[in-house]
Scaffold this motif. Structure first.
Motif, PDB file in Angstrom:
ATOM      1  N   PHE A  59       0.808  -1.221   0.000  1.00  0.00           N
ATOM      2  CA  PHE A  59       0.000   0.000   0.000  1.00  0.00           C
ATOM      3  C   PHE A  59       0.842   1.272   0.000  1.00  0.00           C
ATOM      4  O   PHE A  59       0.523   2.235  -0.703  1.00  0.00           O
ATOM      5  N   ALA A  60       1.895   1.296   0.789  1.00  0.00           N
ATOM      6  CA  ALA A  60       2.717   2.503   0.891  1.00  0.00           C
ATOM      7  C   ALA A  60       3.521   2.764  -0.379  1.00  0.00           C
ATOM      8  O   ALA A  60       4.083   3.859  -0.536  1.00  0.00           O
ATOM      9  N   ARG A  61       3.560   1.799  -1.291  1.00  0.00           N
ATOM     10  CA  ARG A  61       4.393   1.915  -2.488  1.00  0.00           C
ATOM     11  C   ARG A  61       3.606   2.286  -3.738  1.00  0.00           C
ATOM     12  O   ARG A  61       4.179   2.448  -4.810  1.00  0.00           O
ATOM     13  N   ARG A  79      -6.077  -9.488   7.131  1.00  0.00           N
ATOM     14  CA  ARG A  79      -6.926  -8.365   6.728  1.00  0.00           C
ATOM     15  C   ARG A  79      -6.895  -7.250   7.777  1.00  0.00           C
ATOM     16  O   ARG A  79      -6.909  -6.060   7.424  1.00  0.00           O
ATOM     17  N   ARG A  80      -6.839  -7.607   9.048  1.00  0.00           N
ATOM     18  CA  ARG A  80      -6.734  -6.574  10.085  1.00  0.00           C
ATOM     19  C   ARG A  80      -5.440  -5.787   9.937  1.00  0.00           C
ATOM     20  O   ARG A  80      -5.429  -4.556  10.084  1.00  0.00           O
ATOM     21  N   HIS A  81      -4.347  -6.484   9.653  1.00  0.00           N
ATOM     22  CA  HIS A  81      -3.076  -5.781   9.398  1.00  0.00           C
ATOM     23  C   HIS A  81      -3.199  -4.872   8.178  1.00  0.00           C
ATOM     24  O   HIS A  81      -2.670  -3.751   8.156  1.00  0.00           O
ATOM     25  N   ALA A  82      -3.881  -5.375   7.131  1.00  0.00           N
ATOM     26  CA  ALA A  82      -4.025  -4.596   5.907  1.00  0.00           C
ATOM     27  C   ALA A  82      -4.838  -3.324   6.149  1.00  0.00           C
ATOM     28  O   ALA A  82      -4.528  -2.260   5.594  1.00  0.00           O
ATOM     29  N   VAL A  83      -5.872  -3.418   6.972  1.00  0.00           N
ATOM     30  CA  VAL A  83      -6.670  -2.230   7.287  1.00  0.00           C
ATOM     31  C   VAL A  83      -5.812  -1.178   7.965  1.00  0.00           C
ATOM     32  O   VAL A  83      -5.899   0.025   7.653  1.00  0.00           O
ATOM     33  N   ALA A  86      -3.627   0.385   5.367  1.00  0.00           N
ATOM     34  CA  ALA A  86      -4.397   1.267   4.490  1.00  0.00           C
ATOM     35  C   ALA A  86      -4.558   2.660   5.095  1.00  0.00           C
ATOM     36  O   ALA A  86      -4.568   3.669   4.371  1.00  0.00           O
ATOM     37  N   LEU A  87      -4.677   2.743   6.401  1.00  0.00           N
ATOM     38  CA  LEU A  87      -4.824   4.039   7.060  1.00  0.00           C
ATOM     39  C   LEU A  87      -3.566   4.889   6.916  1.00  0.00           C
ATOM     40  O   LEU A  87      -3.631   6.120   6.985  1.00  0.00           O
ATOM     41  N   ARG A  88      -2.425   4.245   6.707  1.00  0.00           N
ATOM     42  CA  ARG A  88      -1.158   4.971   6.568  1.00  0.00           C
ATOM     43  C   ARG A  88      -0.800   5.252   5.116  1.00  0.00           C
ATOM     44  O   ARG A  88       0.182   5.954   4.847  1.00  0.00           O
ATOM     45  N   ALA A  89      -1.539   4.704   4.165  1.00  0.00           N
ATOM     46  CA  ALA A  89      -1.203   4.842   2.753  1.00  0.00           C
ATOM     47  C   ALA A  89      -1.505   6.252   2.249  1.00  0.00           C
ATOM     48  O   ALA A  89      -2.402   6.934   2.768  1.00  0.00           O
ATOM     49  N   GLU A  90      -0.780   6.683   1.237  1.00  0.00           N
ATOM     50  CA  GLU A  90      -0.975   8.018   0.664  1.00  0.00           C
ATOM     51  C   GLU A  90      -2.035   8.025  -0.432  1.00  0.00           C
ATOM     52  O   GLU A  90      -2.413   9.098  -0.918  1.00  0.00           O
ATOM     53  N   VAL A  91      -2.497   6.847  -0.856  1.00  0.00           N
ATOM     54  CA  VAL A  91      -3.590   6.757  -1.826  1.00  0.00           C
ATOM     55  C   VAL A  91      -4.773   6.078  -1.141  1.00  0.00           C
ATOM     56  O   VAL A  91      -4.590   5.322  -0.169  1.00  0.00           O
ATOM     57  N   PRO A  92      -6.000   6.311  -1.594  1.00  0.00           N
ATOM     58  CA  PRO A  92      -7.158   5.668  -0.960  1.00  0.00           C
ATOM     59  C   PRO A  92      -7.131   4.153  -1.162  1.00  0.00           C
ATOM     60  O   PRO A  92      -7.002   3.669  -2.285  1.00  0.00           O
ATOM     61  N   VAL A  93      -7.233   3.413  -0.077  1.00  0.00           N
ATOM     62  CA  VAL A  93      -7.238   1.955  -0.120  1.00  0.00           C
ATOM     63  C   VAL A  93      -8.455   1.443   0.633  1.00  0.00           C
ATOM     64  O   VAL A  93      -8.660   1.784   1.804  1.00  0.00           O
ATOM     65  N   ASP A  94      -9.250   0.613  -0.027  1.00  0.00           N
ATOM     66  CA  ASP A  94     -10.416  -0.017   0.586  1.00  0.00           C
ATOM     67  C   ASP A  94     -10.123  -1.507   0.713  1.00  0.00           C
ATOM     68  O   ASP A  94      -9.989  -2.198  -0.299  1.00  0.00           O
TER      69      ASP A  94
END
Length: 225
Positions: A59-61, A79-83, A86-94
């Motif tokens: 996500f961060a890349r 999935r919990r780790h992925a969520v 996603a909160l730290r990513a610079e693009v929107p991630v669902d």
């Protein structure tokens, strides 16, 4: 906004012990794997679907040209780790629960798709790739980074085959080391446009999971399926 057309089970995969091991192991391996992730995602744009997002290390890349990432992850712990990632990513991630074989999204909804160390563990590779072809727009790009069958040397191929029939999938959350991602992509109707093979780790003994391939493919423009 994500538009879902199918109801995905809340927990389609449950490997809690392996998931915790994977989250730890993948994080400490990022010094070796991270540059390949950068290459995998460079230049992407528009709406992207990522299949088997794991703990969200991609996500961060993602580049800022990406408008949205819909990340499918079936395993509840990962999935919990992925969520959180996603909160730290610079693009929107669902981050969405779901299986690769029944993607909970509309057809032809994405400009690009990402497969990152996931084809080894899906239950039905042809069905999963058929779903991926469905949700990509005609001409849409597929980026892949996978490990699989040793390209030469019957000795290692025999080892991989034996492990796949016995202990490896049981120990590693359904992972198989002897699958052939390039062949599977072509059989699913994708046009493989470029790829390169390499080893992880680059030096030292070759492991059954060392044989990697990274590249791009496309859904044909004239594809009406």
């Amino acid at each position: 906004m994500l538009q879902r057309t199918r109801r995905a089970p809340k927990h389609t995969v449950h490997h809690p012990l392996f998931a915790r091991f994977y989250a730890w192991q993948s994080t400490i391996s990022e010094s070796a794997v991270g540059p390949h992730r950068d290459e995998l995602l460079a230049g992407l744009s528009g709406r992207v679907i990522e299949i088997g997002a794991g703990n969200g290390l991609n996500f961060a890349r993602y580049p800022s040209t990406v408008a949205e990432v819909v990340a499918i992850e079936p395993e509840s712990v990962l999935r919990r780790h992925a969520v959180e990632a996603a909160l730290r990513a610079e693009v929107p991630v669902d981050v969405v629960p779901g299986a690769a074989e029944a993607l909970p999204v509309k057809s032809e909804a994405f400009d690009a798709a990402v497969l990152s160390l996931v084809l080894c563990s899906v239950r039905d590779v042809p069905r999963a790739l058929g779903e991926l072809r469905r949700v990509l727009r005609p001409g849409g790009e597929l980026r892949f980074f996978e490990h699989g069958r040793a390209p030469d040397g019957r000795g290692m191929q025999a080892v991989q085959s034996g492990l796949d029939r016995t202990v490896w999938p049981r120990l590693f959350g359904g992972c198989h080391v002897g699958r052939e991602p390039l062949g599977s992509l072509r059989e699913a109707g994708f046009e493989v446009t470029s790829y390169r093979r390499f080893l992880i780790p680059e030096r030292g003994p070759k492991l059954p999971s060392s044989y990697c391939v990274l590249g791009t493919a496309r859904r044909p423009v004239a594809d009406g399926t």
